[in-house]
Write a protein that holds these residues in place. Sequence first.
Motif, short mmCIF file in Angstrom:
data_model
loop_
_atom_site.label_atom_id
_atom_site.label_comp_id
_atom_site.label_asym_id
_atom_site.label_seq_id
_atom_site.Cartn_x
_atom_site.Cartn_y
_atom_site.Cartn_z
N ALA A 119 0.85 -1.33 0.03
CA ALA A 119 -0.01 0.01 0.02
C ALA A 119 0.88 1.37 0.04
CB ALA A 119 -0.97 -0.04 1.24
N LYS A 120 2.20 0.96 0.47
CA LYS A 120 2.84 2.33 0.48
C LYS A 120 3.70 2.52 -0.94
CE LYS A 120 3.63 1.50 5.41
NZ LYS A 120 4.47 0.73 6.49
N GLU A 121 3.54 1.74 -1.77
CA GLU A 121 4.49 1.79 -2.88
C GLU A 121 3.57 2.42 -4.05
OE1 GLU A 121 7.79 -1.53 -2.22
OE2 GLU A 121 5.70 -2.15 -2.94
N LEU A 122 4.19 3.04 -4.74
CA LEU A 122 3.50 3.85 -6.06
C LEU A 122 4.47 3.47 -7.19
CD1 LEU A 122 1.17 5.66 -6.86
CD2 LEU A 122 3.21 7.40 -6.86
N PHE A 123 3.76 2.97 -8.55
CA PHE A 123 4.23 2.63 -9.56
C PHE A 123 4.17 3.69 -10.51
CE2 PHE A 123 4.04 1.01 -14.00
CZ PHE A 123 5.19 0.54 -14.27
N TYR A 124 5.54 4.08 -11.02
CA TYR A 124 5.43 5.29 -11.97
C TYR A 124 6.75 5.05 -13.17
CZ TYR A 124 9.47 7.59 -10.14
OH TYR A 124 11.10 7.84 -9.87
N ILE A 143 10.96 4.54 -18.42
CA ILE A 143 11.53 3.59 -17.56
C ILE A 143 10.80 3.40 -16.09
CG2 ILE A 143 13.79 3.17 -15.98
CD1 ILE A 143 15.20 4.22 -18.98
N PRO A 144 10.36 2.16 -15.81
CA PRO A 144 9.56 2.00 -14.58
C PRO A 144 10.26 1.94 -13.35
CG PRO A 144 9.87 -0.14 -15.82
CD PRO A 144 10.61 0.74 -16.39
N TYR A 145 9.73 2.69 -12.21
CA TYR A 145 10.37 2.95 -10.83
C TYR A 145 8.97 2.28 -9.94
CZ TYR A 145 14.40 5.14 -12.76
OH TYR A 145 15.49 5.40 -13.54
N ILE A 146 9.61 2.27 -8.79
CA ILE A 146 8.56 2.23 -7.51
C ILE A 146 9.01 3.22 -6.71
CG2 ILE A 146 7.75 0.94 -5.64
CD1 ILE A 146 8.20 -1.53 -7.13
N LEU A 147 8.04 4.03 -6.27
CA LEU A 147 8.23 5.07 -5.20
C LEU A 147 7.75 4.76 -3.89
CD1 LEU A 147 9.18 8.14 -4.59
CD2 LEU A 147 6.63 8.64 -5.57
N HIS A 148 8.42 4.90 -2.79
CA HIS A 148 7.98 4.65 -1.53
C HIS A 148 7.28 6.02 -0.92
CE1 HIS A 148 7.64 3.22 2.56
NE2 HIS A 148 7.89 1.98 2.14
N ARG A 149 5.95 5.78 -0.76
CA ARG A 149 5.23 7.10 -0.37
C ARG A 149 5.60 7.51 0.98
NH1 ARG A 149 0.12 6.59 -3.31
NH2 ARG A 149 -0.40 4.36 -3.71
N GLU A 150 6.23 6.78 2.08
CA GLU A 150 6.85 7.26 3.19
C GLU A 150 8.45 7.86 3.07
OE1 GLU A 150 5.72 4.42 5.99
OE2 GLU A 150 3.59 5.19 5.87
N ASN A 151 9.08 7.02 2.67
CA ASN A 151 10.47 7.63 2.82
C ASN A 151 10.93 8.12 1.55
OD1 ASN A 151 11.26 5.32 1.09
ND2 ASN A 151 11.77 4.06 2.91
N GLY A 152 10.11 8.18 0.46
CA GLY A 152 10.59 8.88 -0.82
C GLY A 152 11.63 8.25 -1.63
N ARG A 153 11.86 6.89 -1.30
CA ARG A 153 13.01 6.04 -1.95
C ARG A 153 12.53 5.60 -3.22
NH1 ARG A 153 15.66 1.06 0.72
NH2 ARG A 153 13.49 0.55 0.53
#
Lengths: 84, 187
Positions: free
Chosen positions: B145-150, B156-166
């Motif tokens: 739930a904390k991860e966002l795909f973009y 080029i695809p990444y996963i952004l962690h909503r809390e730590n911004g990684r």
Amino acid sequence: MDKETFIEQLREIVRPYAKNQEALATIDLSTDFIKDLKINSANLVDVILDVEEKYDIVIQNEEMERMLDVQAAFDIVQTKLSEK
Amino acid sequence: MIGNDIIDLRAAAVESRTHRKGFLEKLFHPCEIRMIREAAAPELVTWLLWSCKEAVYKIVHRNTRERKYAPQQFTCSIEQEHVYGEITGTICHNNHNYYYQSQVTDDYIHTCAATGDLLLRETAVYTDVQVAGNYTGFMQQVLSAKELFYKDEMGIPYILHRENGRCLPVSVSHHGTWCGIAKLKEV
């Protein structure tokens, strides 16, 4: 060979491999085989082999490397035909 | 860095004629062609090697941002064939060795490659049937739930962690009715 003739001939070559058939109608020099026509990368080799057969040329690996769009294909074929 | 590639074997059989003159010669090294020709199932080895090249191409493309159709620059070797259709080996590109692991079934070949052996073991690989070319639902199942795909401006695809911004790299592949995702395991 002029650009228009080449584009018409290339359109027929890529037709069986293009997943985006609508994009075939508007194909021009800037059309990207993979991004625009949605040609599978394993089918790009078929486009290259068909181009070789059609114009009776041999495309080297260094040329194949950049054959990702219509412009590159046009340049490569033009150069090869002028060398004949 | 990680990269994955999936091949729908039924779709591949319809879309490609691997026996056509020049097909293997344009895509594979002479040593790979020998491996294919000597194999009990040449078609399967053709697609296994192709998926290896594609998986590593994704890693190289992510690093260089340079698009190139140069499959012969990737040389694959098969090191071990395990039970349950698992195959491992290495792929050499530009004097650099990459490690891969492939899952081979009757329906698909799913290959995941990484810049290191350890990284490959830390990578989670997911395979699923995709509905009408859409992998959004599948991606949602894979992400917490904390991860966002973009995807970035180059796709080029990444996963952004909503809390730590990684931001972590993720690899997505789809072909025919199959979709594959490779991402780093949760630590």
